[in-house]
Design a protein around this motif. Sequence first.
Motif, short mmCIF file in Angstrom:
data_model
loop_
_atom_site.label_atom_id
_atom_site.label_comp_id
_atom_site.label_asym_id
_atom_site.label_seq_id
_atom_site.Cartn_x
_atom_site.Cartn_y
_atom_site.Cartn_z
N GLN A 13 0.92 -1.13 -0.18
CA GLN A 13 -0.06 0.03 0.06
C GLN A 13 0.88 1.27 0.03
O GLN A 13 0.57 2.19 -0.59
N ARG A 14 1.91 1.20 0.74
CA ARG A 14 3.06 2.04 0.57
C ARG A 14 3.49 2.65 -1.02
O ARG A 14 3.54 3.80 -1.34
N ASP A 15 3.42 1.58 -1.68
CA ASP A 15 4.06 1.85 -3.13
C ASP A 15 2.89 2.51 -3.91
O ASP A 15 3.04 3.28 -4.58
N PHE A 62 2.39 21.70 -1.05
CA PHE A 62 2.11 21.09 0.33
C PHE A 62 1.29 19.79 0.43
O PHE A 62 1.46 18.78 1.15
N LYS A 63 0.43 19.72 -0.48
CA LYS A 63 -0.68 18.72 -0.63
C LYS A 63 0.20 17.36 -1.09
O LYS A 63 0.04 16.31 -0.47
N TYR A 64 1.04 17.57 -1.89
CA TYR A 64 2.05 16.30 -2.29
C TYR A 64 2.90 16.08 -1.34
O TYR A 64 3.04 14.93 -0.90
N TYR A 65 3.57 16.90 -0.50
CA TYR A 65 4.35 16.56 0.55
C TYR A 65 3.88 16.13 1.66
O TYR A 65 4.19 15.17 2.35
N LYS A 66 2.50 16.42 1.83
CA LYS A 66 1.75 15.80 3.00
C LYS A 66 1.36 14.53 2.45
O LYS A 66 1.59 13.43 3.26
N ALA A 67 0.91 14.20 1.45
CA ALA A 67 0.58 12.77 0.95
C ALA A 67 1.84 11.71 0.92
O ALA A 67 1.68 10.79 1.30
N ILE A 68 3.17 12.34 0.55
CA ILE A 68 4.19 11.48 0.74
C ILE A 68 4.28 11.26 2.45
O ILE A 68 4.74 10.08 2.49
N GLY A 69 4.17 11.97 3.24
CA GLY A 69 4.21 11.93 4.55
C GLY A 69 3.28 10.90 5.03
O GLY A 69 3.72 9.79 5.95
N ASP A 70 2.13 10.72 4.47
CA ASP A 70 1.23 10.08 4.75
C ASP A 70 1.68 8.44 4.53
O ASP A 70 1.08 7.48 4.88
N CYS A 71 2.35 8.59 3.23
CA CYS A 71 2.91 7.03 2.90
C CYS A 71 3.79 6.43 3.73
O CYS A 71 3.98 5.18 3.55
N LYS A 72 4.32 7.11 4.51
CA LYS A 72 5.64 6.48 5.26
C LYS A 72 4.99 5.84 6.71
O LYS A 72 6.02 5.30 7.35
N GLU A 73 3.77 5.77 6.77
CA GLU A 73 3.12 5.05 7.81
C GLU A 73 3.35 3.55 7.92
O GLU A 73 3.52 2.99 6.80
N GLU A 74 4.30 3.05 8.87
CA GLU A 74 4.55 1.64 8.73
C GLU A 74 3.76 0.73 8.50
O GLU A 74 4.03 -0.28 7.82
N GLU A 75 2.38 0.68 8.90
CA GLU A 75 1.52 -0.16 8.50
C GLU A 75 1.46 -0.31 7.09
O GLU A 75 0.73 -1.48 6.39
N LYS A 76 1.36 0.63 6.45
CA LYS A 76 1.19 0.60 4.74
C LYS A 76 2.12 -0.33 4.13
O LYS A 76 1.90 -0.70 3.23
N GLN A 77 3.33 -0.36 4.92
CA GLN A 77 4.19 -1.28 4.15
C GLN A 77 3.86 -2.81 4.00
O GLN A 77 4.64 -3.31 3.14
N PHE A 78 3.04 -3.29 5.07
CA PHE A 78 2.70 -4.86 5.16
C PHE A 78 1.34 -4.95 4.40
O PHE A 78 0.88 -6.27 4.33
#
Length: 84
Positions: A13-15, A62-78
């Motif tokens: 989900q991170r990808d 700003f919306k782009y960088y916020k979206a990228i920050g939201d992608c870094k959540e650990e649970e999205k990796q799995f």
Amino acid sequence: MLFLLIECRPGSQRDSCRYNASQKKDYCEFLLNSAFLLNGNVKQSNVSRAELAKNAALLECFKYYKAIGDCKEEEKQFIPSIYG
């Protein structure tokens, strides 16, 4: 066969989140380039339009960088996901 026709990609989900955010990046860069090109060609009476264009571009970035920050959540990796 179906994956080849519609270009779906398996991943996490991170990808998927980063892929979707990349579209915002393109829009952000387009607006920034437009705003600064517009700024060079404005007369004094149209300064407020140029400032509005710059503000819109910065807001999209700003919306782009916020979206990228939201992608870094650990649970999205799995969490598996299909995107494309």
